[in-house]
Design a protein around this motif. Structure first.
Motif, PDB file in Angstrom:
ATOM      1  N   THR A  70       0.815  -1.226   0.000  1.00 16.39           N
ATOM      2  CA  THR A  70       0.000   0.000   0.000  1.00 16.39           C
ATOM      3  C   THR A  70       0.844   1.269   0.000  1.00 16.39           C
ATOM      4  OG1 THR A  70      -0.221   0.018   2.417  1.00 16.39           O
ATOM      5  CG2 THR A  70      -1.934  -1.164   1.162  1.00 16.39           C
ATOM      6  N   ASP A  71       2.128   1.139  -0.284  1.00 16.90           N
ATOM      7  CA  ASP A  71       3.029   2.294  -0.349  1.00 16.90           C
ATOM      8  C   ASP A  71       3.064   3.072   0.966  1.00 16.90           C
ATOM      9  OD1 ASP A  71       4.807   2.877  -2.310  1.00 16.90           O
ATOM     10  OD2 ASP A  71       3.474   4.157  -3.478  1.00 16.90           O
ATOM     11  N   GLY A  72       2.969   2.363   2.078  1.00 17.73           N
ATOM     12  CA  GLY A  72       3.036   2.995   3.394  1.00 17.73           C
ATOM     13  C   GLY A  72       1.744   3.634   3.859  1.00 17.73           C
ATOM     14  N   ARG A  73       0.674   3.511   3.086  1.00 20.05           N
ATOM     15  CA  ARG A  73      -0.601   4.120   3.496  1.00 20.05           C
ATOM     16  C   ARG A  73      -1.116   3.496   4.786  1.00 20.05           C
ATOM     17  NH1 ARG A  73      -6.240   4.705   0.200  1.00 20.05           N
ATOM     18  NH2 ARG A  73      -7.316   5.834   1.830  1.00 20.05           N
ATOM     19  N   TYR A  74      -0.868   2.192   4.937  1.00 15.51           N
ATOM     20  CA  TYR A  74      -1.257   1.504   6.169  1.00 15.51           C
ATOM     21  C   TYR A  74       0.002   1.034   6.863  1.00 15.51           C
ATOM     22  CZ  TYR A  74      -5.908   1.780   4.351  1.00 15.51           C
ATOM     23  OH  TYR A  74      -7.098   2.265   3.862  1.00 15.51           O
ATOM     24  N   LYS A  75       0.136   1.372   8.158  1.00 13.94           N
ATOM     25  CA  LYS A  75       1.383   1.091   8.860  1.00 13.94           C
ATOM     26  C   LYS A  75       1.276  -0.011   9.892  1.00 13.94           C
ATOM     27  CE  LYS A  75       0.786   4.577  12.445  1.00 13.94           C
ATOM     28  NZ  LYS A  75       1.400   5.639  13.181  1.00 13.94           N
ATOM     29  N   ARG A  76       0.058  -0.362  10.272  1.00 12.38           N
ATOM     30  CA  ARG A  76      -0.058  -1.349  11.342  1.00 12.38           C
ATOM     31  C   ARG A  76      -1.305  -2.186  11.147  1.00 12.38           C
ATOM     32  NH1 ARG A  76      -1.286  -2.024  17.198  1.00 12.38           N
ATOM     33  NH2 ARG A  76      -2.744  -0.303  17.244  1.00 12.38           N
ATOM     34  N   ILE A  77      -1.182  -3.449  11.499  1.00 12.63           N
ATOM     35  CA  ILE A  77      -2.297  -4.384  11.489  1.00 12.63           C
ATOM     36  C   ILE A  77      -2.312  -5.040  12.849  1.00 12.63           C
ATOM     37  CG2 ILE A  77      -3.138  -6.539  10.489  1.00 12.63           C
ATOM     38  CD1 ILE A  77      -1.359  -5.486   8.039  1.00 12.63           C
ATOM     39  N   TYR A  78      -3.479  -5.203  13.400  1.00 12.67           N
ATOM     40  CA  TYR A  78      -3.530  -5.859  14.701  1.00 12.67           C
ATOM     41  C   TYR A  78      -4.868  -6.553  14.894  1.00 12.67           C
ATOM     42  CZ  TYR A  78      -6.305  -1.866  16.226  1.00 12.67           C
ATOM     43  OH  TYR A  78      -7.283  -0.920  16.329  1.00 12.67           O
ATOM     44  N   VAL A 135      -4.932  -8.832 -10.339  1.00 11.00           N
ATOM     45  CA  VAL A 135      -5.895  -8.357 -11.328  1.00 11.00           C
ATOM     46  C   VAL A 135      -6.694  -7.124 -10.869  1.00 11.00           C
ATOM     47  CG1 VAL A 135      -7.801  -9.910 -10.700  1.00 11.00           C
ATOM     48  CG2 VAL A 135      -7.538  -9.165 -13.069  1.00 11.00           C
ATOM     49  N   ASN A 136      -6.956  -6.969  -9.586  1.00 10.52           N
ATOM     50  CA  ASN A 136      -7.737  -5.821  -9.093  1.00 10.52           C
ATOM     51  C   ASN A 136      -6.874  -4.725  -8.475  1.00 10.52           C
ATOM     52  OD1 ASN A 136     -10.306  -6.838  -9.825  1.00 10.52           O
ATOM     53  ND2 ASN A 136     -10.302  -8.156  -8.020  1.00 10.52           N
ATOM     54  N   PHE A 137      -5.558  -4.762  -8.719  1.00  6.87           N
ATOM     55  CA  PHE A 137      -4.648  -3.774  -8.146  1.00  6.87           C
ATOM     56  C   PHE A 137      -4.364  -2.692  -9.179  1.00  6.87           C
ATOM     57  CE2 PHE A 137      -2.256  -6.699  -4.932  1.00  6.87           C
ATOM     58  CZ  PHE A 137      -3.444  -7.252  -4.523  1.00  6.87           C
ATOM     59  N   ASP A 138      -4.206  -1.457  -8.711  1.00  7.50           N
ATOM     60  CA  ASP A 138      -3.789  -0.392  -9.624  1.00  7.50           C
ATOM     61  C   ASP A 138      -2.309  -0.613  -9.964  1.00  7.50           C
ATOM     62  OD1 ASP A 138      -2.036   0.942  -7.709  1.00  7.50           O
ATOM     63  OD2 ASP A 138      -3.809   1.864  -6.815  1.00  7.50           O
ATOM     64  N   PRO A 139      -1.787   0.096 -10.990  1.00  8.43           N
ATOM     65  CA  PRO A 139      -0.393  -0.154 -11.406  1.00  8.43           C
ATOM     66  C   PRO A 139       0.649  -0.004 -10.299  1.00  8.43           C
ATOM     67  CG  PRO A 139      -1.534   1.120 -13.076  1.00  8.43           C
ATOM     68  CD  PRO A 139      -2.468   1.034 -11.892  1.00  8.43           C
ATOM     69  N   THR A 140       0.495   0.989  -9.436  1.00 11.22           N
ATOM     70  CA  THR A 140       1.475   1.187  -8.361  1.00 11.22           C
ATOM     71  C   THR A 140       1.446   0.025  -7.384  1.00 11.22           C
ATOM     72  OG1 THR A 140       1.323   3.586  -8.542  1.00 11.22           O
ATOM     73  CG2 THR A 140       2.185   2.718  -6.463  1.00 11.22           C
ATOM     74  N   ARG A 141       0.253  -0.366  -6.969  1.00 10.90           N
ATOM     75  CA  ARG A 141       0.148  -1.466  -6.004  1.00 10.90           C
ATOM     76  C   ARG A 141       0.506  -2.803  -6.657  1.00 10.90           C
ATOM     77  NH1 ARG A 141      -4.423   0.014  -1.491  1.00 10.90           N
ATOM     78  NH2 ARG A 141      -3.508   2.009  -0.918  1.00 10.90           N
ATOM     79  N   SER A 142       0.281  -2.939  -7.963  1.00 10.68           N
ATOM     80  CA  SER A 142       0.731  -4.148  -8.665  1.00 10.68           C
ATOM     81  C   SER A 142       2.258  -4.246  -8.600  1.00 10.68           C
ATOM     82  CB  SER A 142       0.292  -4.133 -10.131  1.00 10.68           C
ATOM     83  OG  SER A 142      -1.076  -4.353 -10.237  1.00 10.68           O
ATOM     84  N   MET A 143       2.912  -3.134  -8.845  1.00 12.20           N
ATOM     85  CA  MET A 143       4.374  -3.096  -8.781  1.00 12.20           C
ATOM     86  C   MET A 143       4.847  -3.400  -7.355  1.00 12.20           C
ATOM     87  SD  MET A 143       7.119  -2.612 -10.646  1.00 12.20           S
ATOM     88  CE  MET A 143       6.679  -1.687 -12.095  1.00 12.20           C
ATOM     89  N   ASN A 144       4.208  -2.784  -6.370  1.00 12.20           N
ATOM     90  CA  ASN A 144       4.582  -3.017  -4.977  1.00 12.20           C
ATOM     91  C   ASN A 144       4.365  -4.490  -4.588  1.00 12.20           C
ATOM     92  OD1 ASN A 144       5.145  -0.297  -4.795  1.00 12.20           O
ATOM     93  ND2 ASN A 144       3.249   0.211  -3.760  1.00 12.20           N
ATOM     94  N   ALA A 145       3.227  -5.053  -4.994  1.00 15.60           N
ATOM     95  CA  ALA A 145       2.954  -6.462  -4.696  1.00 15.60           C
ATOM     96  C   ALA A 145       3.953  -7.353  -5.421  1.00 15.60           C
ATOM     97  CB  ALA A 145       1.524  -6.825  -5.079  1.00 15.60           C
ATOM     98  N   GLY A 146       4.292  -6.990  -6.649  1.00 17.45           N
ATOM     99  CA  GLY A 146       5.309  -7.741  -7.381  1.00 17.45           C
ATOM    100  C   GLY A 146       6.633  -7.762  -6.646  1.00 17.45           C
ATOM    101  N   ASN A 147       6.982  -6.652  -6.031  1.00 14.76           N
ATOM    102  CA  ASN A 147       8.225  -6.600  -5.243  1.00 14.76           C
ATOM    103  C   ASN A 147       8.142  -7.498  -4.014  1.00 14.76           C
ATOM    104  OD1 ASN A 147      10.058  -4.898  -6.686  1.00 14.76           O
ATOM    105  ND2 ASN A 147       8.700  -3.195  -6.242  1.00 14.76           N
ATOM    106  N   THR A 148       6.965  -7.602  -3.407  1.00 13.79           N
ATOM    107  CA  THR A 148       6.831  -8.511  -2.263  1.00 13.79           C
ATOM    108  C   THR A 148       6.886  -9.964  -2.727  1.00 13.79           C
ATOM    109  OG1 THR A 148       4.405  -8.472  -2.258  1.00 13.79           O
ATOM    110  CG2 THR A 148       5.529  -6.857  -0.868  1.00 13.79           C
TER     111      THR A 148
END
Length: 160
Positions: free
Chosen positions: A40-48, A107-120
């Motif tokens: 999410t490009d740092g938009r979300y920082k914590r999950i709990y 398939v439902n990710f925008d280009p930036t988040r697709s790239m970020n997910a690809g990096n993960t």
């Protein structure tokens, strides 16, 4: 005096629970939060997950908390993907690392988040074999850009 003491005890217990929720999350959530933040490009920082429930909450970069039903469809999919990544990483610490098969998860990710997910995904490829199936040429190009050494096999002739 008793009321003040009771309020003080309640506040101490509340703070102790908050510290526990921040520091003692299940291992999958601990592993997953860096994936979700990256996607999410740092938009979300914590999950709990609160002590008192099995629900999952996210906290954005401004400190606002949201339940999963409050997330957009794409962001919820990214959260669940990051949870799967966290599970894969945690499982790999305790057993043999297994191959991972993805079928058009971007398939439902925008280009930036697709790239970020690809990096993960590339991060996971350092510890697990990855097989990624897609019928979207743009996804192939994104993944090739991220991992130029990845082997691409065109199954067009096999899918009749």
């Amino acid at each position: 005096r008793i009321v003040k003491s009771k309020l003080l005890v309640q506040e101490i217990v509340k703070k102790a629970i908050e510290v526990y929720e921040k520091e003692s999350q299940p291992a999958v959530i601990v592993e997953e939060k860096s994936f979700f933040s990256s996607i999410t490009d740092g938009r979300y920082k914590r999950i709990y997950s609160p002590v008192s429930s099995s629900d999952i909450f996210v906290e954005d970069s401004d400190g606002r908390q949201k339940e999963t039903f409050q997330l957009s469809k794409g962001t919820a999919e990214q959260l669940y993907l990051a949870l799967r990544f966290g599970f894969i990483k945690e499982l790999g610490k305790h057993s043999e690392r297994l191959p991972i098969i993805f079928d058009d998860i971007l398939v439902n990710f925008d280009p930036t988040r697709s790239m970020n997910a690809g990096n993960t995904i590339k991060q996971l490829a350092t510890t697990n074999q990855i097989l990624y199936f897609t019928c979207h040429p743009a996804t192939v190009e994104t993944l090739k850009e991220i991992a130029p050494d990845a082997k691409v096999i065109d199954l067009d002739g096999f899918c009749d």
